[in-house]
Design a protein around this motif. Structure first.
Motif, PDB file in Angstrom:
ATOM      1  N   LYS A  15       0.971  -1.523   0.607  1.00 24.79           N
ATOM      2  CA  LYS A  15       0.028   0.093  -0.507  1.00 24.79           C
ATOM      3  C   LYS A  15       1.193   1.244  -0.058  1.00 24.79           C
ATOM      4  CE  LYS A  15      -3.879   2.141   2.633  1.00 24.79           C
ATOM      5  NZ  LYS A  15      -4.550   2.606   3.937  1.00 24.79           N
ATOM      6  N   GLU A  16       2.010   1.008   0.721  1.00 24.11           N
ATOM      7  CA  GLU A  16       2.766   2.296   1.115  1.00 24.11           C
ATOM      8  C   GLU A  16       3.580   2.412  -0.547  1.00 24.11           C
ATOM      9  OE1 GLU A  16       4.818   5.979   2.839  1.00 24.11           O
ATOM     10  OE2 GLU A  16       2.566   5.010   3.212  1.00 24.11           O
ATOM     11  N   ALA A  17       4.289   1.209  -0.841  1.00 25.53           N
ATOM     12  CA  ALA A  17       4.719   1.836  -2.029  1.00 25.53           C
ATOM     13  C   ALA A  17       3.910   1.707  -3.357  1.00 25.53           C
ATOM     14  CB  ALA A  17       5.800   0.651  -2.667  1.00 25.53           C
ATOM     15  N   ILE A  18       2.559   2.046  -3.685  1.00 25.98           N
ATOM     16  CA  ILE A  18       1.317   2.535  -4.298  1.00 25.98           C
ATOM     17  C   ILE A  18       1.668   3.514  -4.062  1.00 25.98           C
ATOM     18  CG2 ILE A  18      -0.786   2.419  -5.389  1.00 25.98           C
ATOM     19  CD1 ILE A  18      -0.741  -0.862  -4.556  1.00 25.98           C
ATOM     20  N   ARG A  19       1.013   4.214  -3.216  1.00 28.28           N
ATOM     21  CA  ARG A  19       1.492   5.486  -2.157  1.00 28.28           C
ATOM     22  C   ARG A  19       2.373   6.313  -3.078  1.00 28.28           C
ATOM     23  NH1 ARG A  19       2.280   9.455   0.821  1.00 28.28           N
ATOM     24  NH2 ARG A  19       3.855   8.454   1.739  1.00 28.28           N
ATOM     25  N   LEU A  20       3.215   6.188  -2.736  1.00 24.06           N
ATOM     26  CA  LEU A  20       4.673   6.581  -3.433  1.00 24.06           C
ATOM     27  C   LEU A  20       4.850   6.605  -4.755  1.00 24.06           C
ATOM     28  CD1 LEU A  20       7.400   5.700  -0.922  1.00 24.06           C
ATOM     29  CD2 LEU A  20       6.259   7.272  -1.105  1.00 24.06           C
ATOM     30  N   GLY A  21       3.331   6.013  -5.314  1.00 23.02           N
ATOM     31  CA  GLY A  21       4.223   6.032  -6.952  1.00 23.02           C
ATOM     32  C   GLY A  21       4.914   5.124  -7.369  1.00 23.02           C
ATOM     33  N   ALA A  22       5.217   4.314  -7.211  1.00 22.40           N
ATOM     34  CA  ALA A  22       6.623   3.065  -6.884  1.00 22.40           C
ATOM     35  C   ALA A  22       6.221   2.304  -7.844  1.00 22.40           C
ATOM     36  CB  ALA A  22       7.219   2.945  -5.828  1.00 22.40           C
ATOM     37  N   VAL A  23       5.119   1.770  -8.014  1.00 17.53           N
ATOM     38  CA  VAL A  23       4.281   0.144  -8.163  1.00 17.53           C
ATOM     39  C   VAL A  23       3.940   0.558 -10.190  1.00 17.53           C
ATOM     40  CG1 VAL A  23       2.910  -1.555  -8.313  1.00 17.53           C
ATOM     41  CG2 VAL A  23       4.065  -0.514  -6.444  1.00 17.53           C
ATOM     42  N   ASP A  24       4.019  -0.347 -11.091  1.00 15.97           N
ATOM     43  CA  ASP A  24       3.901  -0.494 -12.494  1.00 15.97           C
ATOM     44  C   ASP A  24       2.675  -1.444 -12.587  1.00 15.97           C
ATOM     45  OD1 ASP A  24       6.102   1.166 -13.528  1.00 15.97           O
ATOM     46  OD2 ASP A  24       7.790  -0.138 -13.649  1.00 15.97           O
ATOM     47  N   SER A  25       2.862  -2.129 -11.750  1.00 18.12           N
ATOM     48  CA  SER A  25       1.394  -3.165 -11.973  1.00 18.12           C
ATOM     49  C   SER A  25       1.212  -3.691 -10.752  1.00 18.12           C
ATOM     50  CB  SER A  25       1.851  -4.383 -12.579  1.00 18.12           C
ATOM     51  OG  SER A  25       2.606  -4.861 -12.189  1.00 18.12           O
ATOM     52  N   VAL A  26      -0.032  -4.056 -10.038  1.00 15.54           N
ATOM     53  CA  VAL A  26      -0.526  -4.470  -8.370  1.00 15.54           C
ATOM     54  C   VAL A  26      -1.298  -5.296  -9.063  1.00 15.54           C
ATOM     55  CG1 VAL A  26      -2.388  -4.040  -6.440  1.00 15.54           C
ATOM     56  CG2 VAL A  26      -0.912  -1.696  -7.883  1.00 15.54           C
ATOM     57  N   VAL A  27      -0.979  -6.639  -8.640  1.00 23.21           N
ATOM     58  CA  VAL A  27      -1.087  -8.157  -9.222  1.00 23.21           C
ATOM     59  C   VAL A  27      -1.040  -8.998  -8.123  1.00 23.21           C
ATOM     60  CG1 VAL A  27      -0.508 -10.247 -10.199  1.00 23.21           C
ATOM     61  CG2 VAL A  27       0.434  -8.031 -10.502  1.00 23.21           C
ATOM     62  N   PRO A  28      -2.511  -9.591  -7.994  1.00 27.36           N
ATOM     63  CA  PRO A  28      -2.883 -10.503  -6.835  1.00 27.36           C
ATOM     64  C   PRO A  28      -1.692 -11.616  -6.552  1.00 27.36           C
ATOM     65  CG  PRO A  28      -5.030 -10.727  -7.834  1.00 27.36           C
ATOM     66  CD  PRO A  28      -3.978  -9.510  -8.713  1.00 27.36           C
ATOM     67  N   LEU A  29      -1.822 -12.255  -5.990  1.00 25.90           N
ATOM     68  CA  LEU A  29      -0.431 -13.208  -5.079  1.00 25.90           C
ATOM     69  C   LEU A  29      -0.438 -14.227  -6.355  1.00 25.90           C
ATOM     70  CD1 LEU A  29       1.916 -14.050  -3.834  1.00 25.90           C
ATOM     71  CD2 LEU A  29       0.884 -15.639  -2.445  1.00 25.90           C
ATOM     72  N   GLU A  30      -1.479 -15.374  -6.767  1.00 21.93           N
ATOM     73  CA  GLU A  30      -1.375 -16.179  -7.618  1.00 21.93           C
ATOM     74  C   GLU A  30      -0.842 -15.526  -9.279  1.00 21.93           C
ATOM     75  OE1 GLU A  30      -5.952 -14.688  -7.594  1.00 21.93           O
ATOM     76  OE2 GLU A  30      -3.500 -15.199  -6.162  1.00 21.93           O
ATOM     77  N   GLY A  31      -0.702 -14.438  -9.387  1.00 18.78           N
ATOM     78  CA  GLY A  31      -0.357 -13.620 -10.640  1.00 18.78           C
ATOM     79  C   GLY A  31       0.388 -13.071 -10.559  1.00 18.78           C
ATOM     80  N   ILE A  32       2.011 -13.182  -9.591  1.00 13.86           N
ATOM     81  CA  ILE A  32       3.009 -12.360  -9.512  1.00 13.86           C
ATOM     82  C   ILE A  32       4.236 -13.302 -10.802  1.00 13.86           C
ATOM     83  CG2 ILE A  32       4.853 -11.746  -8.075  1.00 13.86           C
ATOM     84  CD1 ILE A  32       2.483 -10.988  -5.941  1.00 13.86           C
ATOM     85  N   PRO A  33       4.027 -14.766 -10.394  1.00 15.09           N
ATOM     86  CA  PRO A  33       4.881 -15.343 -11.018  1.00 15.09           C
ATOM     87  C   PRO A  33       4.852 -15.451 -12.471  1.00 15.09           C
ATOM     88  CG  PRO A  33       4.019 -17.029  -9.437  1.00 15.09           C
ATOM     89  CD  PRO A  33       3.392 -15.685  -9.202  1.00 15.09           C
ATOM     90  N   GLU A  34       3.689 -15.381 -12.913  1.00 13.35           N
ATOM     91  CA  GLU A  34       3.366 -14.713 -14.685  1.00 13.35           C
ATOM     92  C   GLU A  34       4.177 -13.158 -14.665  1.00 13.35           C
ATOM     93  OE1 GLU A  34       2.596 -14.228 -18.390  1.00 13.35           O
ATOM     94  OE2 GLU A  34       3.247 -16.130 -16.947  1.00 13.35           O
ATOM     95  N   ALA A  35       3.533 -12.655 -13.512  1.00 16.24           N
ATOM     96  CA  ALA A  35       3.971 -11.086 -14.219  1.00 16.24           C
ATOM     97  C   ALA A  35       5.420 -10.479 -14.260  1.00 16.24           C
ATOM     98  CB  ALA A  35       3.102  -9.906 -13.039  1.00 16.24           C
ATOM     99  N   ILE A  36       6.236 -11.516 -13.276  1.00 12.49           N
ATOM    100  CA  ILE A  36       7.908 -11.283 -12.976  1.00 12.49           C
ATOM    101  C   ILE A  36       8.280 -11.895 -14.484  1.00 12.49           C
ATOM    102  CG2 ILE A  36       9.537 -12.600 -12.100  1.00 12.49           C
ATOM    103  CD1 ILE A  36       8.185 -12.327  -9.185  1.00 12.49           C
ATOM    104  N   MET A  37       7.680 -13.340 -15.211  1.00  7.98           N
ATOM    105  CA  MET A  37       7.958 -13.836 -16.118  1.00  7.98           C
ATOM    106  C   MET A  37       8.258 -13.259 -17.511  1.00  7.98           C
ATOM    107  SD  MET A  37      10.158 -16.027 -15.004  1.00  7.98           S
ATOM    108  CE  MET A  37      11.025 -16.731 -16.893  1.00  7.98           C
ATOM    109  N   ARG A  38       7.311 -12.228 -17.153  1.00  8.57           N
ATOM    110  CA  ARG A  38       6.784 -11.436 -18.469  1.00  8.57           C
ATOM    111  C   ARG A  38       7.329 -10.445 -19.158  1.00  8.57           C
ATOM    112  NH1 ARG A  38       1.161 -11.034 -17.566  1.00  8.57           N
ATOM    113  NH2 ARG A  38       2.088  -9.909 -15.803  1.00  8.57           N
ATOM    114  N   VAL A  39       7.518 -10.490 -17.766  1.00  9.94           N
ATOM    115  CA  VAL A  39       8.337  -8.456 -17.696  1.00  9.94           C
ATOM    116  C   VAL A  39       9.916  -9.004 -17.939  1.00  9.94           C
ATOM    117  CG1 VAL A  39       7.137  -6.734 -16.383  1.00  9.94           C
ATOM    118  CG2 VAL A  39       9.258  -8.227 -15.468  1.00  9.94           C
ATOM    119  N   ASN A  40       9.784 -10.334 -17.725  1.00  9.24           N
ATOM    120  CA  ASN A  40      11.406 -10.290 -18.173  1.00  9.24           C
ATOM    121  C   ASN A  40      11.529 -11.226 -19.562  1.00  9.24           C
ATOM    122  OD1 ASN A  40      13.744 -10.262 -16.134  1.00  9.24           O
ATOM    123  ND2 ASN A  40      12.049 -10.850 -15.260  1.00  9.24           N
ATOM    124  N   ARG A  41      10.614 -11.789 -20.407  1.00 11.34           N
ATOM    125  CA  ARG A  41      10.834 -12.052 -22.035  1.00 11.34           C
ATOM    126  C   ARG A  41      11.260 -10.646 -22.937  1.00 11.34           C
ATOM    127  NH1 ARG A  41       4.696 -14.230 -20.886  1.00 11.34           N
ATOM    128  NH2 ARG A  41       5.292 -15.801 -20.027  1.00 11.34           N
TER     129      ARG A  41
END
Length: 360
Positions: free
Chosen positions: A334-360
């Motif tokens: 929440k604090e990271a989002i408030r600071l404008g530090a976050v590109d994408s907000v993802v539920p836990l089950e979607g984080i592995p795919e989100a990690i691999m997607r930005v590494n492609r």
């Protein structure tokens, strides 16, 4: 939950029950509704009045604490603080308790326990207050301020801000994934790391955890993951297919030597009242990896990591925060989002795919 945090103490030691009861009852907003010598007695009492937090030993007669914890999380999820003696076998049991849904750990020695608990009163109270804010249902599905707080230092006390060799680099195939988490993070990390392939980029992790527990935690994850997972040692290389977890009681920073990334494991003051600190790791990744890193902040109390993630974001690194819907405690994301530090907000089950997607 009522205005007061209702606490049940379950420990076979009369000394521990009395000492913990007295320290909690001195605190405004905390009410001890009972103390039992084993889980069977505790359950009988709890049927009449259910607590908001349970302070639980592991080794007890009639029913051990781990069995009781699993029973509670299955039947009526409730935040649990483990208060356990440290031994090799006990540490393994405590790791199982964290995996089963315990929110926090208070370590106690086998000798001099009364004096230890009295000296650690602030830690016990903080653990209970933190547990009371946790979402026990989310913990189960995945398996006020302390007195006289320490000064809240920033990452400046360990590593100066500013751009390093990584921040102006062009994107390369040598990528880094940096993950920071706290309360609820043991289960969250297991959910993420077990779903990442062995060929994923090197991973550096800070999980707020006491000394002597991180090695056991890393061993458990290593047995479950396609990745190699281990507690970091000073000078370890960060390579594809390996995840390094910062040792409890030490800070971990990313470093760069030519084309290679390594980690530095160092002593230092508490940063954001933590050692290891997520902010320290994230700042080092911003400084020495820049756009070649990916930053991930997950469930946790407080704001450690939020400013460091903003520095990674500003250095060009893709950044991910766990969504509130899956967090045990939504403080750090929440604090990271408030600071404008976050590109994408993802539920836990979607984080592995989100990690691999930005590494492609």
């Amino acid at each position: 939950m009522s205005a007061n945090i209702k606490v049940m103490i379950v420990d076979d030691s009369a000394v521990v029950r009395q000492t913990v009861r007295q320290m909690l009852e001195r605190e405004p907003g905390i009410e001890v509704i009972g103390a039992a010598s084993d889980p069977v007695f505790a359950m009988s009492h709890m049927q009449r009045q259910w607590p908001d937090v349970i302070v639980l030993d592991i080794e007890m007669p009639r029913m051990d604490g781990l069995t009781f914890l699993k029973k509670i999380m299955t039947e009526r999820p409730t935040p649990v603080v483990i208060c356990s003696s440290l031994a090799e076998s006990g540490a393994a049991a405590t790791m199982q308790a964290l995996s089963a849904g315990a929110v926090a750990i208070i370590t106690k020695p086998r000798m001099g326990v009364k004096q230890f608990l009295e000296d650690s009163a602030n830690d016990v109270v903080q653990a209970v207050r933190t547990a009371a804010r946790a979402n026990a249902g989310r913990l189960a599905a995945r398996a006020a301020t302390p007195q006289a707080p320490a000064p809240k230092l920033s990452a400046d006390a360990i590593l100066g801000a500013g751009l390093g060799s990584g921040s102006n680099m062009v994107r390369t195939t040598e990528r880094i994934i940096a993950i920071g988490t706290s309360t609820g993070g043991t289960q969250a990390l297991e959910a993420v790391l077990t779903r990442l392939p062995a060929v994923c980029p090197g991973i550096v992790i800070v999980q707020h955890m006491p000394e002597r527990f991180t090695a056991m935690f890393a061993e458990r994850l290593d047995s479950l993951c396609a990745l190699q997972v281990r507690e970091a040692r000073h000078g370890d290389r960060v390579v594809a297919g390996r995840a390094l977890i910062a040792p409890g009681g030490k800070h971990m920073m990313l470093a760069r030597s030519g084309a290679q990334y390594t980690v530095e494991v160092v002593d230092g003051p508490l940063i954001n009242r933590h050692r290891p600190s997520v902010d320290v790791l994230f700042r080092s990744c911003a400084k020495f990896a820049g756009k070649n890193a990916v930053g991930v902040i997950m469930t946790g109390m407080g704001d450690d990591g939020a400013r460091g993630l903003k520095e990674m974001h500003d250095a060009g690194a893709p950044t991910i925060a766990e969504d509130e819907s899956s967090c045990v405690v939504f403080g750090m994301p929440k604090e990271a989002i408030r600071l404008g530090a976050v590109d994408s907000v993802v539920p836990l089950e979607g984080i592995p795919e989100a990690i691999m997607r930005v590494n492609r």
